[in-house]
Scaffold this motif. Sequence first.
Motif, PDB file in Angstrom:
ATOM      1  N   GLU A 220       0.818  -1.212   0.000  1.00  0.00           N
ATOM      2  CA  GLU A 220       0.000   0.000   0.000  1.00  0.00           C
ATOM      3  C   GLU A 220       0.856   1.269   0.000  1.00  0.00           C
ATOM      4  O   GLU A 220       0.391   2.337  -0.378  1.00  0.00           O
ATOM      5  N   HIS A 221       2.119   1.162   0.464  1.00  0.00           N
ATOM      6  CA  HIS A 221       3.006   2.331   0.479  1.00  0.00           C
ATOM      7  C   HIS A 221       3.836   2.417  -0.791  1.00  0.00           C
ATOM      8  O   HIS A 221       4.239   3.482  -1.199  1.00  0.00           O
ATOM      9  N   ARG A 222       4.097   1.248  -1.355  1.00  0.00           N
ATOM     10  CA  ARG A 222       5.073   1.210  -2.444  1.00  0.00           C
ATOM     11  C   ARG A 222       4.664   2.083  -3.622  1.00  0.00           C
ATOM     12  O   ARG A 222       5.455   2.856  -4.147  1.00  0.00           O
ATOM     13  N   TYR A 223       3.397   1.958  -4.017  1.00  0.00           N
ATOM     14  CA  TYR A 223       2.984   2.664  -5.219  1.00  0.00           C
ATOM     15  C   TYR A 223       3.029   4.180  -5.037  1.00  0.00           C
ATOM     16  O   TYR A 223       3.249   4.909  -5.968  1.00  0.00           O
ATOM     17  N   ARG A 224       2.823   4.624  -3.781  1.00  0.00           N
ATOM     18  CA  ARG A 224       2.878   6.068  -3.530  1.00  0.00           C
ATOM     19  C   ARG A 224       4.322   6.557  -3.534  1.00  0.00           C
ATOM     20  O   ARG A 224       4.602   7.672  -3.888  1.00  0.00           O
ATOM     21  N   ARG A 225       5.239   5.702  -3.082  1.00  0.00           N
ATOM     22  CA  ARG A 225       6.622   6.150  -2.886  1.00  0.00           C
ATOM     23  C   ARG A 225       7.517   5.935  -4.109  1.00  0.00           C
ATOM     24  O   ARG A 225       8.543   6.589  -4.218  1.00  0.00           O
ATOM     25  N   GLU A 226       7.148   5.029  -4.969  1.00  0.00           N
ATOM     26  CA  GLU A 226       8.056   4.680  -6.058  1.00  0.00           C
ATOM     27  C   GLU A 226       8.381   5.875  -6.945  1.00  0.00           C
ATOM     28  O   GLU A 226       9.495   6.019  -7.429  1.00  0.00           O
ATOM     29  N   CYS A 227       7.407   6.746  -7.154  1.00  0.00           N
ATOM     30  CA  CYS A 227       7.647   7.916  -8.014  1.00  0.00           C
ATOM     31  C   CYS A 227       8.699   8.819  -7.399  1.00  0.00           C
ATOM     32  O   CYS A 227       9.445   9.509  -8.097  1.00  0.00           O
ATOM     33  N   PHE A 228       8.754   8.798  -6.056  1.00  0.00           N
ATOM     34  CA  PHE A 228       9.726   9.644  -5.375  1.00  0.00           C
ATOM     35  C   PHE A 228      11.148   9.155  -5.611  1.00  0.00           C
ATOM     36  O   PHE A 228      12.097   9.927  -5.524  1.00  0.00           O
ATOM     37  N   LEU A 229      11.278   7.874  -5.935  1.00  0.00           N
ATOM     38  CA  LEU A 229      12.610   7.299  -6.104  1.00  0.00           C
ATOM     39  C   LEU A 229      13.359   7.920  -7.281  1.00  0.00           C
ATOM     40  O   LEU A 229      14.574   8.101  -7.219  1.00  0.00           O
ATOM     41  N   ARG A 230      12.632   8.243  -8.323  1.00  0.00           N
ATOM     42  CA  ARG A 230      13.294   8.854  -9.487  1.00  0.00           C
ATOM     43  C   ARG A 230      13.899  10.191  -9.076  1.00  0.00           C
ATOM     44  O   ARG A 230      15.043  10.494  -9.383  1.00  0.00           O
ATOM     45  N   ARG A 231      13.099  10.964  -8.349  1.00  0.00           N
ATOM     46  CA  ARG A 231      13.601  12.275  -7.913  1.00  0.00           C
ATOM     47  C   ARG A 231      14.784  12.106  -6.969  1.00  0.00           C
ATOM     48  O   ARG A 231      15.750  12.856  -7.024  1.00  0.00           O
ATOM     49  N   LEU A 232      14.681  11.113  -6.132  1.00  0.00           N
ATOM     50  CA  LEU A 232      15.774  10.842  -5.186  1.00  0.00           C
ATOM     51  C   LEU A 232      17.070  10.529  -5.932  1.00  0.00           C
ATOM     52  O   LEU A 232      18.139  11.056  -5.621  1.00  0.00           O
ATOM     53  N   THR A 233      16.952   9.671  -6.932  1.00  0.00           N
ATOM     54  CA  THR A 233      18.143   9.264  -7.688  1.00  0.00           C
ATOM     55  C   THR A 233      18.725  10.453  -8.434  1.00  0.00           C
ATOM     56  O   THR A 233      19.948  10.655  -8.435  1.00  0.00           O
ATOM     57  N   VAL A 234      17.867  11.245  -9.029  1.00  0.00           N
ATOM     58  CA  VAL A 234      18.355  12.422  -9.766  1.00  0.00           C
ATOM     59  C   VAL A 234      19.016  13.401  -8.796  1.00  0.00           C
ATOM     60  O   VAL A 234      20.074  13.975  -9.083  1.00  0.00           O
ATOM     61  N   SER A 235      18.405  13.575  -7.629  1.00  0.00           N
ATOM     62  CA  SER A 235      18.974  14.507  -6.642  1.00  0.00           C
ATOM     63  C   SER A 235      20.354  14.048  -6.208  1.00  0.00           C
ATOM     64  O   SER A 235      21.290  14.850  -6.107  1.00  0.00           O
ATOM     65  N   TRP A 236      20.456  12.755  -5.962  1.00  0.00           N
ATOM     66  CA  TRP A 236      21.748  12.252  -5.514  1.00  0.00           C
ATOM     67  C   TRP A 236      22.789  12.384  -6.623  1.00  0.00           C
ATOM     68  O   TRP A 236      23.933  12.760  -6.362  1.00  0.00           O
ATOM     69  N   ALA A 237      22.383  12.086  -7.853  1.00  0.00           N
ATOM     70  CA  ALA A 237      23.306  12.208  -8.984  1.00  0.00           C
ATOM     71  C   ALA A 237      23.749  13.655  -9.160  1.00  0.00           C
ATOM     72  O   ALA A 237      24.924  13.933  -9.443  1.00  0.00           O
ATOM     73  N   ALA A 238      22.826  14.587  -8.957  1.00  0.00           N
ATOM     74  CA  ALA A 238      23.177  16.019  -9.084  1.00  0.00           C
ATOM     75  C   ALA A 238      24.177  16.405  -8.006  1.00  0.00           C
ATOM     76  O   ALA A 238      25.161  17.110  -8.268  1.00  0.00           O
ATOM     77  N   CYS A 239      23.925  15.921  -6.801  1.00  0.00           N
ATOM     78  CA  CYS A 239      24.828  16.206  -5.680  1.00  0.00           C
ATOM     79  C   CYS A 239      26.227  15.666  -5.987  1.00  0.00           C
ATOM     80  O   CYS A 239      27.234  16.363  -5.821  1.00  0.00           O
ATOM     81  N   TYR A 240      26.262  14.447  -6.475  1.00  0.00           N
ATOM     82  CA  TYR A 240      27.533  13.799  -6.803  1.00  0.00           C
ATOM     83  C   TYR A 240      28.243  14.557  -7.915  1.00  0.00           C
ATOM     84  O   TYR A 240      29.447  14.816  -7.846  1.00  0.00           O
ATOM     85  N   THR A 241      27.481  14.940  -8.941  1.00  0.00           N
ATOM     86  CA  THR A 241      28.080  15.625 -10.088  1.00  0.00           C
ATOM     87  C   THR A 241      28.630  16.990  -9.686  1.00  0.00           C
ATOM     88  O   THR A 241      29.572  17.496 -10.298  1.00  0.00           O
ATOM     89  N   ALA A 242      28.045  17.597  -8.686  1.00  0.00           N
ATOM     90  CA  ALA A 242      28.553  18.894  -8.228  1.00  0.00           C
ATOM     91  C   ALA A 242      29.844  18.727  -7.433  1.00  0.00           C
ATOM     92  O   ALA A 242      30.758  19.553  -7.535  1.00  0.00           O
ATOM     93  N   VAL A 243      29.899  17.683  -6.643  1.00  0.00           N
ATOM     94  CA  VAL A 243      31.051  17.514  -5.743  1.00  0.00           C
ATOM     95  C   VAL A 243      32.257  16.908  -6.467  1.00  0.00           C
ATOM     96  O   VAL A 243      33.400  17.336  -6.258  1.00  0.00           O
ATOM     97  N   ALA A 244      32.007  15.933  -7.340  1.00  0.00           N
ATOM     98  CA  ALA A 244      33.113  15.161  -7.930  1.00  0.00           C
ATOM     99  C   ALA A 244      34.124  16.019  -8.702  1.00  0.00           C
ATOM    100  O   ALA A 244      35.337  15.875  -8.482  1.00  0.00           O
ATOM    101  N   PRO A 245      33.697  16.916  -9.620  1.00  0.00           N
ATOM    102  CA  PRO A 245      34.712  17.685 -10.358  1.00  0.00           C
ATOM    103  C   PRO A 245      35.582  18.542  -9.433  1.00  0.00           C
ATOM    104  O   PRO A 245      36.790  18.666  -9.643  1.00  0.00           O
ATOM    105  N   VAL A 246      34.946  19.115  -8.409  1.00  0.00           N
ATOM    106  CA  VAL A 246      35.704  19.954  -7.468  1.00  0.00           C
ATOM    107  C   VAL A 246      36.744  19.087  -6.759  1.00  0.00           C
ATOM    108  O   VAL A 246      37.917  19.480  -6.628  1.00  0.00           O
ATOM    109  N   MET A 247      36.308  17.931  -6.340  1.00  0.00           N
ATOM    110  CA  MET A 247      37.209  17.009  -5.637  1.00  0.00           C
ATOM    111  C   MET A 247      38.387  16.605  -6.539  1.00  0.00           C
ATOM    112  O   MET A 247      39.555  16.673  -6.128  1.00  0.00           O
ATOM    113  N   ILE A 248      38.063  16.205  -7.753  1.00  0.00           N
ATOM    114  CA  ILE A 248      39.121  15.757  -8.673  1.00  0.00           C
ATOM    115  C   ILE A 248      40.092  16.905  -8.939  1.00  0.00           C
ATOM    116  O   ILE A 248      41.319  16.738  -8.873  1.00  0.00           O
ATOM    117  N   TYR A 249      39.552  18.065  -9.242  1.00  0.00           N
ATOM    118  CA  TYR A 249      40.403  19.202  -9.608  1.00  0.00           C
ATOM    119  C   TYR A 249      41.316  19.577  -8.439  1.00  0.00           C
ATOM    120  O   TYR A 249      42.521  19.804  -8.622  1.00  0.00           O
TER     121      TYR A 249
END
Lengths: 260, 254
Positions: A220-249
């Motif tokens: 009963e919770h899964r169907y409501r929450r699954e859509c949030f997972l896409r946003r979660l993944t994108v948010s995390w990827a954005a966070c990672y993409t912001a930090v990684a170049p600075v770290m490498i450089y």
Amino acid sequence: MATSVEEPGRLDEVPVAMPADEGAPEMADLSVQGIVELLLKNPARLDAINRDEQRSAVLIPRFLTIALACYALFCLSMILILNTAPAASYPQHAFPIRAPSWSWGSALGMVVAHNFGLIATTGICLPTFYFFALLAGVRLSMLQIVGQVLRCKTSSAVFLVGILPIYVAVTLGFSVFNAPARWLELWLYAGLILPFVAGLAGVHAMYHAIAGIAKTMPVEHRYRRECFLRRLTVSWAACYTAVAPVMIYRVWEQLAVQFG
Amino acid sequence: MAPSLFIYFLIGISVTVAVFVANGTRRTAGPFFMVAFTVPFWPFFIPLLLAGRLPASVNPSSPESPGPCTDELSATIDQVDRELDRALSGLDEWAPEVMARHKNLPHELHQAWTARSERIDEIDRLLGSLDYPAPCVGGERPTNPPRVAAITESLAKRLERIHQLRRENIEQLRQIRRYAYEDLMARLAWVRELVSMIHMAKFSGAPASRAGELLSQIAAAAEGLSELAAKEESGVWRRILSSGIVKELSELTW
């Protein structure tokens, strides 16, 4: 006196459950080679294995091994390309890049910066992902997060090695056909962001891994929450993409100054 | 940057020591990898340490470890192997030509039984991963009803139907496992009876040909198992274990 013995009845009739469709669920080979094979041939199976926390202790070091080896291979290729590129086309206009000469410090700087930078950024972003997962209501332990994130890092790294030959071939094409220096410079910039392009494969893998874990949620919770997972993944990827170049450089710069 | 790196690697060394201590003295490839990676990438290993999931502390009741039923099977197989070896060694003087004809029999039987036992173990592991442990003898186990209170009636019915099918499939799988187990135990018992008859024939003055007959019957047991395994390889067992629904079920942890 001994009497003859009847053979016990054979099991000619056994109940049938379902028709065959895929291979048997055999025990997976969890060596480094076996993991790479699973990653390429049956990523869903690897996700299922990776969800088992009992196997984290075996999988995490091997994921790291694969990722580091792939990034090291990428760095060596880039060092080779950057060193053989004409001086006029060296990436220095839009964003000056320190030349990775064959000297110990500079080349080491690039290898260490990419290896350490890309992996350490994952470590930095782990708590973020943990809290994002809690927000999404997905039942994830910190250990599962580490396992899933490193599995996705490994996917990216393997994908990077997969596209590397294409990149090298195109670079050779530029060189052979004497492409304008400006084009080659842009292409070299493209090479430097290649790990982030390959990172998209990791983001994709991450989404599927987390979606698989979401199946552990009550229906009963899964169907409501699954859509949030896409946003979660994108948010995390954005966070990672912001930090990684600075770290490498920053790591690259520091190591080049220290050892160059 | 140097002080930061110093602190970072200091923590890394501490975590490495903790990992090393947690691993104990086991000589496996795992700890080597662990120690090599822990110093630079210690943040990934802290959750492992905190969760107590290092190789040395793997839960012995994990799906990988054989269950009590498989232990019982292994013990029975070992016992039958020993009894058969003793019976065959007794044929040296009484029926040497029979002995020579069947010298590979213990090995063939052992292979057939072990393969069968491994198959049962595989099903046990699968049933364990389905959160549905295989009982040593027949018996029912209650399953958790799905929580469907907050969803629509049609979806609830559909889910109920899916759960029903799932339970039925798991039950069938359990039944297959029980048949296989009982069949193997029956064959082992039958071979033990034949072995006892070899001893009896030898000491009751029966002709050497009687030993040949009994050993042929024992060989038939191995052939029967091999035929059954071949049939399953191409048929029902393989289809069931490789079916998508079983794989899907093994990934469901509701």
